[in-house]
Design a protein around this motif. Structure first.
Motif, short mmCIF file in Angstrom:
data_model
loop_
_atom_site.label_atom_id
_atom_site.label_comp_id
_atom_site.label_asym_id
_atom_site.label_seq_id
_atom_site.Cartn_x
_atom_site.Cartn_y
_atom_site.Cartn_z
N ALA A 175 -22.34 -5.68 6.93
CA ALA A 175 -21.16 -4.84 7.18
C ALA A 175 -20.10 -5.61 7.96
CB ALA A 175 -21.57 -3.59 7.93
N ARG A 176 -20.52 -6.45 8.90
CA ARG A 176 -19.58 -7.22 9.72
C ARG A 176 -18.82 -8.26 8.89
NH1 ARG A 176 -22.42 -9.74 14.78
NH2 ARG A 176 -20.29 -10.48 15.10
N LYS A 177 -19.37 -8.63 7.76
CA LYS A 177 -18.72 -9.60 6.88
C LYS A 177 -17.73 -8.96 5.92
CE LYS A 177 -22.87 -12.53 6.87
NZ LYS A 177 -23.96 -13.07 6.01
N MET A 178 -17.58 -7.63 6.00
CA MET A 178 -16.74 -6.92 5.05
C MET A 178 -15.60 -6.19 5.75
SD MET A 178 -19.50 -5.07 2.54
CE MET A 178 -21.02 -5.91 2.07
N ASP A 179 -14.42 -6.27 5.16
CA ASP A 179 -13.33 -5.39 5.57
C ASP A 179 -13.72 -3.96 5.18
OD1 ASP A 179 -10.17 -5.41 6.27
OD2 ASP A 179 -10.56 -3.93 4.70
N GLY A 186 -7.95 -6.45 2.02
CA GLY A 186 -8.36 -6.44 3.42
C GLY A 186 -7.21 -6.50 4.41
N LEU A 187 -6.39 -5.47 4.44
CA LEU A 187 -5.21 -5.47 5.31
C LEU A 187 -5.58 -5.47 6.79
CD1 LEU A 187 -2.14 -5.38 5.49
CD2 LEU A 187 -2.26 -2.88 5.37
N GLU A 188 -6.60 -4.70 7.15
CA GLU A 188 -7.00 -4.65 8.56
C GLU A 188 -7.49 -6.02 9.03
OE1 GLU A 188 -9.18 -1.40 11.27
OE2 GLU A 188 -10.48 -2.25 9.72
N GLY A 225 -12.03 1.87 -7.56
CA GLY A 225 -11.12 1.19 -6.65
C GLY A 225 -11.32 1.65 -5.22
N SER A 226 -10.82 0.86 -4.29
CA SER A 226 -10.93 1.20 -2.87
C SER A 226 -9.72 0.68 -2.12
CB SER A 226 -12.22 0.62 -2.27
OG SER A 226 -12.27 -0.79 -2.44
N GLU A 227 -9.44 1.32 -1.00
CA GLU A 227 -8.30 0.91 -0.16
C GLU A 227 -8.53 1.39 1.27
OE1 GLU A 227 -6.10 -1.58 -0.93
OE2 GLU A 227 -4.95 -0.37 -2.36
N ALA A 228 -8.04 0.62 2.22
CA ALA A 228 -8.16 0.99 3.64
C ALA A 228 -6.93 0.47 4.37
CB ALA A 228 -9.43 0.40 4.24
N ALA A 229 -5.79 1.11 4.10
CA ALA A 229 -4.51 0.63 4.63
C ALA A 229 -3.97 1.47 5.78
CB ALA A 229 -3.47 0.60 3.51
N VAL A 230 -4.79 2.37 6.33
CA VAL A 230 -4.35 3.14 7.49
C VAL A 230 -4.50 2.25 8.72
CG1 VAL A 230 -4.57 5.26 8.84
CG2 VAL A 230 -5.03 5.30 6.38
#
Length: 416
Positions: free
Chosen positions: A68-72, A111-113, A191-196
């Protein structure tokens, strides 16, 4: 060459209104809003202080802590949704030919974060380039399908489609064609996104794209409403297992629906604004119908792109009226973004799941938060306002459009 038939045999969802496909569906039918004040960072100086976050999610409930630590977060979301879909499809991974199983995934940003964190850490340091060794592999958009394939040993086509908010609908169409043409038996797609994040919210605010209804976040996403003032940013993932029909039949798989066809087009108009007359949207829906071998009057339900922006909603509905003519008023039209917010690159996947489940359950989710008529919208259109409506949905369309004028459309139908 005769094209192979393609069906949906598995679904997985991780969304702002439910962390599984079943919870997602319950949220949709219940008209649940996923919008709330942002919890990830201090919003005091931001114009928009709310979003549709995924709630009660802990990656280590699903993934090994080191992995998990290796993933955005966008890749974590992808893994969880894909695992649910693979489990839902009841694929026997010891028997399936993994050389013929692909993973085609959509992400508009990636991986924006991770990118934000690493650059800020560098800027606040002494100028030494002390970057995390996982910076690049956590950030790149193609890492989500890579991680899915590595976990399960899938050795077929593996890549990410990037077409802004059309990305995962684009991925579904690519997955359809991979199976149709005989290159794969099975494709995990979505698809997936995490841009918050501060960069995501700040960037969209600078474009004046987001709603600023901070006093009432839960009602801010209001597609087709006369007082809409922008979209609400969402996050999460949607996953579908697509499978060649005979392959699915041979193993006795549950079949949700057939993927009838898809279409792509470009507005060729503006960097961010839709064409005011919806010319590209007209083209993509016509392309999709032709690709599926269906007529406009066959369509019962359309889940629109419907982001809750002043220009986009009107242009899309004009395009629907153009393509479907008098039949448009017989279609249950909705926008589930009224509940989930806009999941960017994941939007097409979760909205495809919505129309598939609408077919399965015979009910169309509502477009919530509608209070004020927009005089620019045809009042005869059934926008499924504020309450779910029962409907025998035999054919359903999902529209997804992205900045840059990217348009994607996918059609599903009940299996014959």
């Amino acid at each position: 060459m005769e094209l192979k038939r393609v069906v949906v045999t598995g679904l997985g969802a991780l969304t702002p209104i439910g962390n599984t496909k079943d919870e997602f569906w319950e949220g949709l039918i219940g008209g649940k809003s996923g919008a709330a004040p942002i919890t990830y960072y201090d919003t005091e100086k931001f114009k928009t202080k709310f979003a549709c976050e995924v709630k009660n999610f802990n990656a280590t409930d699903f993934l090994d802590r080191k992995e998990a630590r290796k993933m955005d977060k966008f890749a974590q979301y992808a893994m969880v949704a894909a695992d649910e879909a693979i489990g839902d499809a009841d694929l026997d991974l010891d028997k399936v030919d993994k050389l013929r199983v692909g993973v085609i995934w959509g992400a508009g940003i990636g991986g924006l974060e991770t990118f934000q964190t690493e650059v800020l850490n560098f800027a606040q340091g002494d100028g030494s380039p002390r970057f995390n060794p996982f910076f690049i592999p956590k950030m790149i958009a193609d890492i989500a399908p890579a991680n899915i394939s590595i976990k399960h040993g899938f050795m077929g086509p593996n890549y990410t489609t990037v077409s802004a908010c059309a990305s995962s609908a684009n991925a579904i169409f690519d997955a359809l064609n991979s199976i149709r043409l005989g290159h794969c038996d099975v494709v995990v797609t979505g698809g997936s996104e995490a841009a918050v994040t501060i960069a995501g919210m700040g960037g969209f605010n600078a474009m004046h794209a987001l709603s600023t209804r901070n006093e009432s976040p839960e009602t801010a996403s209001r597609p087709f409403d006369g007082t809409r003032d922008g979209f609400v940013l969402g996050e999460g993932a949607g996953a579908l297992v697509l499978e060649e029909y005979e392959h699915a039949k041979a193993r006795g798989a549950k079949i949700y629906a057939e993927v009838a066809g898809g279409g792509l087009s470009s507005d060729a108009h503006h960097m961010t604004a839709p064409h005011p007359e919806g010319i590209g949207v007209i083209a993509v829906m016509k392309n999709c119908l032709e690709n599926a071998g269906l007529k406009p009057e066959d369509v019962d339900h359309i889940n629109t792109h419907g982001t809750s922006t002043p220009l986009g909603d009107v242009a899309e509905l004009k395009a629907i009226s153009n393509v479907f003519g008098s039949h448009a008023k017989n279609i249950n039209i909705n926008s589930t973004k009224s509940m989930t917010g806009h999941l960017l690159g994941a939007a097409g996947a979760i909205e495809a799941i919505s129309v598939i489940l609408a077919m399965e359950h015979g009910i169309v989710p509502p477009t919530i938060n509608h209070t004020t008529v927009d005089e620019n919208i045809d009042p005869e259109l059934n926008l499924t306002l504020n309450k779910a409506q029962k409907r025998d949905v035999k054919v359903a369309m999902s529209n997804t459009f992205g900045f840059g004028g990217h348009n994607a459309c996918v059609l599903f139908k009940k299996i014959d």
